[in-house]
Design a protein around this motif. Structure first.
Motif, PDB file in Angstrom:
ATOM      1  N   GLY A  51       7.664  -5.234  16.246  1.00  0.00           N
ATOM      2  CA  GLY A  51       6.816  -4.228  15.634  1.00  0.00           C
ATOM      3  C   GLY A  51       7.227  -3.988  14.200  1.00  0.00           C
ATOM      4  O   GLY A  51       8.330  -4.349  13.776  1.00  0.00           O
ATOM      5  N   ALA A  52       6.325  -3.397  13.411  1.00  0.00           N
ATOM      6  CA  ALA A  52       6.589  -3.097  12.010  1.00  0.00           C
ATOM      7  C   ALA A  52       5.840  -1.841  11.606  1.00  0.00           C
ATOM      8  O   ALA A  52       4.739  -1.572  12.104  1.00  0.00           O
ATOM      9  CB  ALA A  52       6.180  -4.271  11.122  1.00  0.00           C
ATOM     10  N   LEU A  53       6.441  -1.066  10.703  1.00  0.00           N
ATOM     11  CA  LEU A  53       5.854   0.150  10.160  1.00  0.00           C
ATOM     12  C   LEU A  53       5.896   0.084   8.642  1.00  0.00           C
ATOM     13  O   LEU A  53       6.859  -0.427   8.066  1.00  0.00           O
ATOM     14  CB  LEU A  53       6.630   1.393  10.611  1.00  0.00           C
ATOM     15  CG  LEU A  53       6.772   1.681  12.099  1.00  0.00           C
ATOM     16  CD1 LEU A  53       7.733   2.846  12.303  1.00  0.00           C
ATOM     17  CD2 LEU A  53       5.424   1.993  12.713  1.00  0.00           C
ATOM     18  N   GLU A  54       4.861   0.623   7.992  1.00  0.00           N
ATOM     19  CA  GLU A  54       4.842   0.662   6.528  1.00  0.00           C
ATOM     20  C   GLU A  54       4.518   2.077   6.055  1.00  0.00           C
ATOM     21  O   GLU A  54       3.590   2.720   6.568  1.00  0.00           O
ATOM     22  CB  GLU A  54       3.823  -0.331   5.976  1.00  0.00           C
ATOM     23  CG  GLU A  54       3.884  -0.462   4.465  1.00  0.00           C
ATOM     24  CD  GLU A  54       3.107  -1.651   3.936  1.00  0.00           C
ATOM     25  OE1 GLU A  54       3.288  -2.009   2.765  1.00  0.00           O
ATOM     26  OE2 GLU A  54       2.298  -2.223   4.700  1.00  0.00           O
ATOM     27  N   TYR A  55       5.299   2.557   5.083  1.00  0.00           N
ATOM     28  CA  TYR A  55       5.151   3.893   4.515  1.00  0.00           C
ATOM     29  C   TYR A  55       4.863   3.797   3.028  1.00  0.00           C
ATOM     30  O   TYR A  55       5.411   2.934   2.338  1.00  0.00           O
ATOM     31  CB  TYR A  55       6.432   4.716   4.701  1.00  0.00           C
ATOM     32  CG  TYR A  55       6.763   5.051   6.125  1.00  0.00           C
ATOM     33  CD1 TYR A  55       6.432   6.284   6.675  1.00  0.00           C
ATOM     34  CD2 TYR A  55       7.420   4.126   6.928  1.00  0.00           C
ATOM     35  CE1 TYR A  55       6.750   6.593   7.988  1.00  0.00           C
ATOM     36  CE2 TYR A  55       7.734   4.421   8.246  1.00  0.00           C
ATOM     37  CZ  TYR A  55       7.397   5.665   8.768  1.00  0.00           C
ATOM     38  OH  TYR A  55       7.705   5.943  10.067  1.00  0.00           O
ATOM     39  N   ALA A  56       4.029   4.702   2.534  1.00  0.00           N
ATOM     40  CA  ALA A  56       3.775   4.821   1.098  1.00  0.00           C
ATOM     41  C   ALA A  56       4.439   6.094   0.591  1.00  0.00           C
ATOM     42  O   ALA A  56       4.083   7.196   1.004  1.00  0.00           O
ATOM     43  CB  ALA A  56       2.281   4.848   0.826  1.00  0.00           C
ATOM     44  N   PHE A  57       5.430   5.936  -0.295  1.00  0.00           N
ATOM     45  CA  PHE A  57       6.086   7.096  -0.899  1.00  0.00           C
ATOM     46  C   PHE A  57       5.295   7.613  -2.091  1.00  0.00           C
ATOM     47  O   PHE A  57       5.420   8.773  -2.476  1.00  0.00           O
ATOM     48  CB  PHE A  57       7.505   6.721  -1.335  1.00  0.00           C
ATOM     49  CG  PHE A  57       8.386   6.355  -0.186  1.00  0.00           C
ATOM     50  CD1 PHE A  57       8.932   7.336   0.623  1.00  0.00           C
ATOM     51  CD2 PHE A  57       8.658   5.029   0.105  1.00  0.00           C
ATOM     52  CE1 PHE A  57       9.753   7.006   1.689  1.00  0.00           C
ATOM     53  CE2 PHE A  57       9.471   4.690   1.172  1.00  0.00           C
ATOM     54  CZ  PHE A  57      10.022   5.681   1.966  1.00  0.00           C
ATOM     55  N   ALA A  58       4.505   6.732  -2.691  1.00  0.00           N
ATOM     56  CA  ALA A  58       3.618   7.043  -3.801  1.00  0.00           C
ATOM     57  C   ALA A  58       2.555   5.953  -3.794  1.00  0.00           C
ATOM     58  O   ALA A  58       2.705   4.945  -3.098  1.00  0.00           O
ATOM     59  CB  ALA A  58       4.393   7.055  -5.128  1.00  0.00           C
ATOM     60  N   PRO A  59       1.453   6.128  -4.541  1.00  0.00           N
ATOM     61  CA  PRO A  59       0.404   5.101  -4.511  1.00  0.00           C
ATOM     62  C   PRO A  59       0.893   3.696  -4.820  1.00  0.00           C
ATOM     63  O   PRO A  59       0.324   2.720  -4.342  1.00  0.00           O
ATOM     64  CB  PRO A  59      -0.584   5.604  -5.573  1.00  0.00           C
ATOM     65  CG  PRO A  59      -0.399   7.078  -5.586  1.00  0.00           C
ATOM     66  CD  PRO A  59       1.072   7.297  -5.339  1.00  0.00           C
ATOM     67  N   GLN A  60       1.973   3.553  -5.613  1.00  0.00           N
ATOM     68  CA  GLN A  60       2.429   2.227  -6.018  1.00  0.00           C
ATOM     69  C   GLN A  60       3.764   1.810  -5.403  1.00  0.00           C
ATOM     70  O   GLN A  60       4.259   0.727  -5.708  1.00  0.00           O
ATOM     71  CB  GLN A  60       2.534   2.158  -7.541  1.00  0.00           C
ATOM     72  CG  GLN A  60       1.183   2.236  -8.248  1.00  0.00           C
ATOM     73  CD  GLN A  60       1.319   2.127  -9.749  1.00  0.00           C
ATOM     74  OE1 GLN A  60       2.083   2.868 -10.362  1.00  0.00           O
ATOM     75  NE2 GLN A  60       0.587   1.203 -10.350  1.00  0.00           N
ATOM     76  N   PHE A  61       4.337   2.637  -4.538  1.00  0.00           N
ATOM     77  CA  PHE A  61       5.643   2.302  -3.957  1.00  0.00           C
ATOM     78  C   PHE A  61       5.582   2.456  -2.437  1.00  0.00           C
ATOM     79  O   PHE A  61       5.205   3.513  -1.926  1.00  0.00           O
ATOM     80  CB  PHE A  61       6.743   3.196  -4.530  1.00  0.00           C
ATOM     81  CG  PHE A  61       6.986   2.990  -5.987  1.00  0.00           C
ATOM     82  CD1 PHE A  61       7.827   1.975  -6.428  1.00  0.00           C
ATOM     83  CD2 PHE A  61       6.356   3.790  -6.933  1.00  0.00           C
ATOM     84  CE1 PHE A  61       8.047   1.772  -7.781  1.00  0.00           C
ATOM     85  CE2 PHE A  61       6.569   3.595  -8.288  1.00  0.00           C
ATOM     86  CZ  PHE A  61       7.410   2.577  -8.707  1.00  0.00           C
ATOM     87  N   THR A  62       5.967   1.381  -1.736  1.00  0.00           N
ATOM     88  CA  THR A  62       5.936   1.394  -0.271  1.00  0.00           C
ATOM     89  C   THR A  62       7.229   0.843   0.292  1.00  0.00           C
ATOM     90  O   THR A  62       7.962   0.108  -0.373  1.00  0.00           O
ATOM     91  CB  THR A  62       4.761   0.557   0.270  1.00  0.00           C
ATOM     92  OG1 THR A  62       4.927  -0.803  -0.139  1.00  0.00           O
ATOM     93  CG2 THR A  62       3.427   1.078  -0.230  1.00  0.00           C
ATOM     94  N   THR A  83      14.615  -5.918   9.510  1.00  0.00           N
ATOM     95  CA  THR A  83      14.388  -6.134   8.085  1.00  0.00           C
ATOM     96  C   THR A  83      13.818  -4.874   7.457  1.00  0.00           C
ATOM     97  O   THR A  83      12.943  -4.228   8.038  1.00  0.00           O
ATOM     98  CB  THR A  83      13.403  -7.291   7.834  1.00  0.00           C
ATOM     99  OG1 THR A  83      13.800  -8.437   8.593  1.00  0.00           O
ATOM    100  CG2 THR A  83      13.342  -7.647   6.362  1.00  0.00           C
ATOM    101  N   LEU A  84      14.302  -4.558   6.260  1.00  0.00           N
ATOM    102  CA  LEU A  84      13.777  -3.438   5.484  1.00  0.00           C
ATOM    103  C   LEU A  84      13.262  -3.974   4.150  1.00  0.00           C
ATOM    104  O   LEU A  84      13.993  -4.644   3.415  1.00  0.00           O
ATOM    105  CB  LEU A  84      14.865  -2.388   5.250  1.00  0.00           C
ATOM    106  CG  LEU A  84      14.443  -1.133   4.490  1.00  0.00           C
ATOM    107  CD1 LEU A  84      13.397  -0.351   5.289  1.00  0.00           C
ATOM    108  CD2 LEU A  84      15.656  -0.250   4.209  1.00  0.00           C
ATOM    109  N   HIS A  85      11.991  -3.689   3.837  1.00  0.00           N
ATOM    110  CA  HIS A  85      11.355  -4.140   2.606  1.00  0.00           C
ATOM    111  C   HIS A  85      11.069  -2.925   1.711  1.00  0.00           C
ATOM    112  O   HIS A  85      10.729  -1.845   2.190  1.00  0.00           O
ATOM    113  CB  HIS A  85       9.995  -4.804   2.882  1.00  0.00           C
ATOM    114  CG  HIS A  85       9.974  -5.804   3.977  1.00  0.00           C
ATOM    115  ND1 HIS A  85       9.814  -7.167   3.751  1.00  0.00           N
ATOM    116  CD2 HIS A  85      10.046  -5.673   5.332  1.00  0.00           C
ATOM    117  CE1 HIS A  85       9.788  -7.806   4.903  1.00  0.00           C
ATOM    118  NE2 HIS A  85       9.929  -6.922   5.882  1.00  0.00           N
ATOM    119  N   GLY A  86      11.157  -3.146   0.419  1.00  0.00           N
ATOM    120  CA  GLY A  86      10.707  -2.165  -0.557  1.00  0.00           C
ATOM    121  C   GLY A  86       9.850  -2.869  -1.584  1.00  0.00           C
ATOM    122  O   GLY A  86      10.212  -3.960  -2.052  1.00  0.00           O
TER     123      GLY A  86
END
Length: 234
Positions: A51-62, A83-86
């Motif tokens: 499984g994977a989750l994606e978060y948006a901290f701001a419109p241009q940063f996830t 794995t952790l992606h930025g």
């Protein structure tokens, strides 16, 4: 412990559409099975639940987090990958970022990190990644390329190419992929390709799976990373 964490992550992903959490932009839950096509090697198979989750901290940063549990038929091994992606998103469809992760396989640890890029133009999507692997001082580098074309709302076709070079050995993986939307947010996946390890004849492999996607982005931005993601059916 890792299996429990995986189950909790998958349950959380399944509940995401009902939580109303604005920062969550997408999630995926899936099962995939791959095996070598040669009759003498079909015991070399791999089953993956992830499984994977994606978060948006701001419109241009996830930020994106992936967690997978794998089971290997020939060796009775089991492995876990996290794995952790930025990423930075200059446009809604384009993302450039970095990632770091850890593979646990049969009491062996592999730490990896790298850079990645993803984009979608009309019906064509693609991503590329460079990965550095480190396992107790033994190093390797890998390149991953993936692409896909939406034939229509139900059918997508694509391909994948990977190469990993380390300690004088080159390993290659190339495959064609397809996905078919069974219903909105639920699709069946398939893969047919070849794996070529250094000093070994190329072996064909086949993979099938099912994947559920959630959120406004119909899933997450980046595909899986790590050495276990590279190995088909081993």
């Amino acid at each position: 412990m890792m299996q429990k964490k995986l189950l909790l992550a998958l349950c959380a992903a399944g509940l995401l559409p009902q939580t109303g959490m604005a920062e969550v932009t997408g999630a995926e839950v899936g099962f995939h099975y791959s095996t070598f096509a040669d009759a003498d090697a079909n015991d070399m198979n791999k089953a993956t639940l992830g499984g994977a989750l994606e978060y948006a901290f701001a419109p241009q940063f996830t930020a994106q987090a992936d967690l997978s549990q794998r089971y290997y038929g020939l060796t009775n091994w089991d492995g876990t990958t996290f794995t952790l992606h930025g990423s930075y998103r200059p446009t809604g469809e384009m993302a450039a970022g970095a990632f770091v992760g850890h593979d646990w396989l049969d009491n062996q640890d592999v730490v990896y990190y790298g850079l990645e890029f993803a984009n979608k133009v009309n019906n064509i999507s693609y991503e590329a990644a460079f990965t550095h692997f480190d396992s107790m001082g033994k190093n390797a580098n890998g390149i991953t390329l993936r692409g896909g074309y939406e034939v229509n709302q139900q059918l997508g076709l694509g391909g994948r190419f990977d190469v990993v070079h380390g300690q004088g050995n080159d390993n290659y993986r190339i495959s064609g992929t397809a996905d078919y939307q069974i219903s909105p947010g639920l699709m069946a996946t398939g893969e047919l390709g070849f794996y070529d390890g250094d000093g070994m004849p190329a072996e064909s492999f086949v993979g099938v799976g099912v994947k559920a996607t959630f959120g406004n982005n119909n899933g997450v931005t980046f595909g899986g990373r790590g050495l276990q993601d590279f190995l088909p059916g081993l």
